[in-house]
Design a protein around this motif. Structure first.
Motif, PDB file in Angstrom:
ATOM      1  N   HIS A   1     -14.963  81.945 -90.933  1.00  0.00           N
ATOM      2  CA  HIS A   1     -13.737  81.817 -90.789  1.00  0.00           C
ATOM      3  C   HIS A   1     -14.035  80.753 -89.100  1.00  0.00           C
ATOM      4  O   HIS A   1     -13.312  80.066 -89.263  1.00  0.00           O
ATOM      5  CB  HIS A   1     -12.789  82.011 -91.072  1.00  0.00           C
ATOM      6  CG  HIS A   1     -12.132  82.271 -92.070  1.00  0.00           C
ATOM      7  ND1 HIS A   1     -10.747  81.060 -93.048  1.00  0.00           N
ATOM      8  CD2 HIS A   1     -12.130  82.836 -93.014  1.00  0.00           C
ATOM      9  CE1 HIS A   1     -11.283  80.917 -93.540  1.00  0.00           C
ATOM     10  NE2 HIS A   1     -11.420  81.923 -94.315  1.00  0.00           N
ATOM     11  N   ASN A   2     -14.029  81.779 -88.272  1.00  0.00           N
ATOM     12  CA  ASN A   2     -14.485  81.246 -86.838  1.00  0.00           C
ATOM     13  C   ASN A   2     -15.318  80.395 -86.929  1.00  0.00           C
ATOM     14  O   ASN A   2     -16.233  80.725 -84.885  1.00  0.00           O
ATOM     15  CB  ASN A   2     -14.207  82.166 -86.167  1.00  0.00           C
ATOM     16  CG  ASN A   2     -15.336  84.106 -86.413  1.00  0.00           C
ATOM     17  OD1 ASN A   2     -15.287  83.817 -87.367  1.00  0.00           O
ATOM     18  ND2 ASN A   2     -15.110  84.540 -86.181  1.00  0.00           N
TER      19      ASN A   2
ATOM     20  N   THR B   1     -16.041  77.155 -85.725  1.00  0.00           N
ATOM     21  CA  THR B   1     -16.203  76.116 -85.342  1.00  0.00           C
ATOM     22  C   THR B   1     -15.566  76.863 -83.596  1.00  0.00           C
ATOM     23  O   THR B   1     -16.208  76.823 -82.969  1.00  0.00           O
ATOM     24  CB  THR B   1     -14.707  75.361 -85.700  1.00  0.00           C
ATOM     25  OG1 THR B   1     -15.150  74.170 -86.902  1.00  0.00           O
ATOM     26  CG2 THR B   1     -13.761  73.999 -84.832  1.00  0.00           C
ATOM     27  N   TRP B   2     -14.659  78.195 -83.652  1.00  0.00           N
ATOM     28  CA  TRP B   2     -14.604  78.464 -82.593  1.00  0.00           C
ATOM     29  C   TRP B   2     -16.180  78.774 -81.709  1.00  0.00           C
ATOM     30  O   TRP B   2     -15.877  78.845 -80.766  1.00  0.00           O
ATOM     31  CB  TRP B   2     -13.024  79.411 -83.513  1.00  0.00           C
ATOM     32  CG  TRP B   2     -13.048  80.294 -81.743  1.00  0.00           C
ATOM     33  CD1 TRP B   2     -12.124  80.099 -80.525  1.00  0.00           C
ATOM     34  CD2 TRP B   2     -13.859  81.381 -81.382  1.00  0.00           C
ATOM     35  NE1 TRP B   2     -12.424  80.826 -79.945  1.00  0.00           N
ATOM     36  CE2 TRP B   2     -13.175  82.027 -79.764  1.00  0.00           C
ATOM     37  CE3 TRP B   2     -14.789  82.094 -82.166  1.00  0.00           C
ATOM     38  CZ2 TRP B   2     -13.309  83.639 -79.099  1.00  0.00           C
ATOM     39  CZ3 TRP B   2     -14.760  83.657 -81.303  1.00  0.00           C
ATOM     40  CH2 TRP B   2     -14.684  83.665 -79.999  1.00  0.00           C
ATOM     41  N   ILE B   3     -16.566  79.510 -82.840  1.00  0.00           N
ATOM     42  CA  ILE B   3     -18.326  80.190 -82.005  1.00  0.00           C
ATOM     43  C   ILE B   3     -18.457  78.726 -81.636  1.00  0.00           C
ATOM     44  O   ILE B   3     -19.016  78.613 -79.993  1.00  0.00           O
ATOM     45  CB  ILE B   3     -18.469  80.900 -83.448  1.00  0.00           C
ATOM     46  CG1 ILE B   3     -18.217  82.694 -83.220  1.00  0.00           C
ATOM     47  CG2 ILE B   3     -20.491  81.176 -82.762  1.00  0.00           C
ATOM     48  CD1 ILE B   3     -18.905  82.904 -84.822  1.00  0.00           C
ATOM     49  N   ASN B   4     -18.646  77.809 -81.869  1.00  0.00           N
ATOM     50  CA  ASN B   4     -19.326  76.693 -81.682  1.00  0.00           C
ATOM     51  C   ASN B   4     -18.552  76.111 -80.145  1.00  0.00           C
ATOM     52  O   ASN B   4     -19.952  75.679 -79.250  1.00  0.00           O
ATOM     53  CB  ASN B   4     -19.351  75.284 -82.771  1.00  0.00           C
ATOM     54  CG  ASN B   4     -20.117  75.816 -83.799  1.00  0.00           C
ATOM     55  OD1 ASN B   4     -21.843  76.383 -83.748  1.00  0.00           O
ATOM     56  ND2 ASN B   4     -20.231  75.231 -85.137  1.00  0.00           N
ATOM     57  N   ASN B   5     -17.402  75.969 -80.161  1.00  0.00           N
ATOM     58  CA  ASN B   5     -16.772  75.594 -78.893  1.00  0.00           C
ATOM     59  C   ASN B   5     -16.645  76.209 -78.265  1.00  0.00           C
ATOM     60  O   ASN B   5     -16.426  76.075 -77.051  1.00  0.00           O
ATOM     61  CB  ASN B   5     -15.160  74.736 -79.776  1.00  0.00           C
ATOM     62  CG  ASN B   5     -15.296  73.602 -80.508  1.00  0.00           C
ATOM     63  OD1 ASN B   5     -16.281  73.366 -80.569  1.00  0.00           O
ATOM     64  ND2 ASN B   5     -14.020  73.230 -81.822  1.00  0.00           N
ATOM     65  N   THR B   6     -16.995  77.818 -78.524  1.00  0.00           N
ATOM     66  CA  THR B   6     -16.454  78.485 -77.326  1.00  0.00           C
ATOM     67  C   THR B   6     -17.718  78.202 -76.332  1.00  0.00           C
ATOM     68  O   THR B   6     -18.223  78.894 -75.696  1.00  0.00           O
ATOM     69  CB  THR B   6     -16.113  79.107 -78.008  1.00  0.00           C
ATOM     70  OG1 THR B   6     -14.563  80.004 -78.317  1.00  0.00           O
ATOM     71  CG2 THR B   6     -15.553  80.663 -76.816  1.00  0.00           C
TER      72      THR B   6
ATOM     73  N   GLY C   1     -23.390  79.363 -82.631  1.00  0.00           N
ATOM     74  CA  GLY C   1     -23.045  78.826 -84.278  1.00  0.00           C
ATOM     75  C   GLY C   1     -24.256  79.257 -85.623  1.00  0.00           C
ATOM     76  O   GLY C   1     -24.164  79.550 -86.154  1.00  0.00           O
TER      77      GLY C   1
ATOM     78  N   ASP D   1     -20.262  75.911 -93.426  1.00  0.00           N
ATOM     79  CA  ASP D   1     -20.002  76.960 -93.095  1.00  0.00           C
ATOM     80  C   ASP D   1     -20.445  77.930 -94.103  1.00  0.00           C
ATOM     81  O   ASP D   1     -19.092  79.394 -93.903  1.00  0.00           O
ATOM     82  CB  ASP D   1     -18.056  77.323 -92.208  1.00  0.00           C
ATOM     83  CG  ASP D   1     -16.960  76.549 -92.661  1.00  0.00           C
ATOM     84  OD1 ASP D   1     -17.906  75.933 -93.769  1.00  0.00           O
ATOM     85  OD2 ASP D   1     -16.503  75.771 -91.992  1.00  0.00           O
TER      86      ASP D   1
ATOM     87  N   ILE E   1     -19.547  89.115 -81.103  1.00  0.00           N
ATOM     88  CA  ILE E   1     -18.812  88.402 -81.572  1.00  0.00           C
ATOM     89  C   ILE E   1     -18.145  88.685 -83.131  1.00  0.00           C
ATOM     90  O   ILE E   1     -18.951  89.710 -83.373  1.00  0.00           O
ATOM     91  CB  ILE E   1     -18.867  86.753 -81.675  1.00  0.00           C
ATOM     92  CG1 ILE E   1     -19.611  86.125 -80.346  1.00  0.00           C
ATOM     93  CG2 ILE E   1     -18.820  85.517 -82.709  1.00  0.00           C
ATOM     94  CD1 ILE E   1     -20.311  84.612 -81.199  1.00  0.00           C
TER      95      ILE E   1
ATOM     96  N   ARG F   1     -15.578  86.827 -89.372  1.00  0.00           N
ATOM     97  CA  ARG F   1     -14.489  86.926 -89.996  1.00  0.00           C
ATOM     98  C   ARG F   1     -14.781  85.649 -91.414  1.00  0.00           C
ATOM     99  O   ARG F   1     -15.036  84.595 -90.727  1.00  0.00           O
ATOM    100  CB  ARG F   1     -13.101  86.739 -89.698  1.00  0.00           C
ATOM    101  CG  ARG F   1     -11.759  86.722 -90.934  1.00  0.00           C
ATOM    102  CD  ARG F   1     -10.799  86.955 -90.145  1.00  0.00           C
ATOM    103  NE  ARG F   1     -10.130  85.293 -89.722  1.00  0.00           N
ATOM    104  CZ  ARG F   1      -9.602  84.673 -90.439  1.00  0.00           C
ATOM    105  NH1 ARG F   1      -9.629  84.980 -91.864  1.00  0.00           N
ATOM    106  NH2 ARG F   1      -9.130  83.210 -90.394  1.00  0.00           N
TER     107      ARG F   1
END
Length: 211
Positions: free
Chosen positions: A44-45, A47-52, A58, A92, A137, A140
């Protein structure tokens, strides 16, 4: 030819490879009356990992998920490799199948984890943050599970059913998985019937919008 069925990032099969494997398993069932579980997982996360943290981190998350799933499926692969398939089915998403040994009796009976237990084991592995490069990290996931042929009895129904179960599971917080039941299958079939009826009505100019 083999390269066309391999996901280059993780080294496991891709969606095309899994569909081919699934078709073979369904055909084998008609000859041998076998049963198996199908499970689809979504990280689930990502996209957040890639962006952050960047795309490299990612990619490491996806590679780690692939590695953990291969470890969890190892016993099944050793026991019956023909009925065990693992693939990265989307950017994903992962999908796997394992044999069902329920009802097997006698000296040769195998006691191996079913799909629900494997998801439970995966959740335990991901209950704490994992190291991805220099970052800790917490990953999820949500997962949907279908048992063949109890619920779905074709490749199309299997893929639709497992996707629906996975989407339902994603509504919950944390790591959650859900096995498709008869009620959910009935909803899928009703939706397909309604879609077919609407398509026929539109094609026959029997559908009008009134406002």
């Amino acid at each position: 030819e083999r390269a066309a069925f391999i996901d280059p990032l993780t080294g496991i099969g891709n969606r095309a490879a899994f569909i081919r494997c699934l078709q073979n398993m369904v055909e084998r069932h008609h000859k041998q009356q076998t049963c198996f579980y199908l499970a689809q997982l979504k990280l689930h996360n990502l996209t957040w990992i890639n962006n952050t943290f960047g795309a490299k981190t990612g990619d490491q998350a996806l590679q780690l998920m692939s590695h953990i799933l291969q470890q969890l499926l190892h016993e099944h692969t050793q026991a019956n490799a023909r009925c065990v398939c693992l693939a990265r089915s989307g950017s994903d998403e992962f999908i796997f199948s394992i044999p069902c040994y329920a009802g097997v009796q006698g000296q040769n009976a195998l006691v191996l984890p079913d799909a629900n237990t494997l998801c439970e084991q995966l959740a335990a592995r991901l209950s704490q943050p994992v190291m991805l490069g220099s970052y800790a990290i917490k990953l999820r996931f949500s997962a949907g599970i279908v048992r063949f042929p109890d619920i779905a009895n074709s490749v199309e129904e299997l893929m639709e059913g497992v996707s629906k179960a996975r989407r339902q599971a994603s509504r919950y917080q944390g790591n959650h998985w859900l096995q498709l039941d008869n009620t959910m299958v009935q909803h899928i079939r009703e939706d397909k019937w309604l879609e077919s009826e609407l398509r026929d009505a539109i094609a026959g100019q029997q559908c009008f919008v009134v406002y």
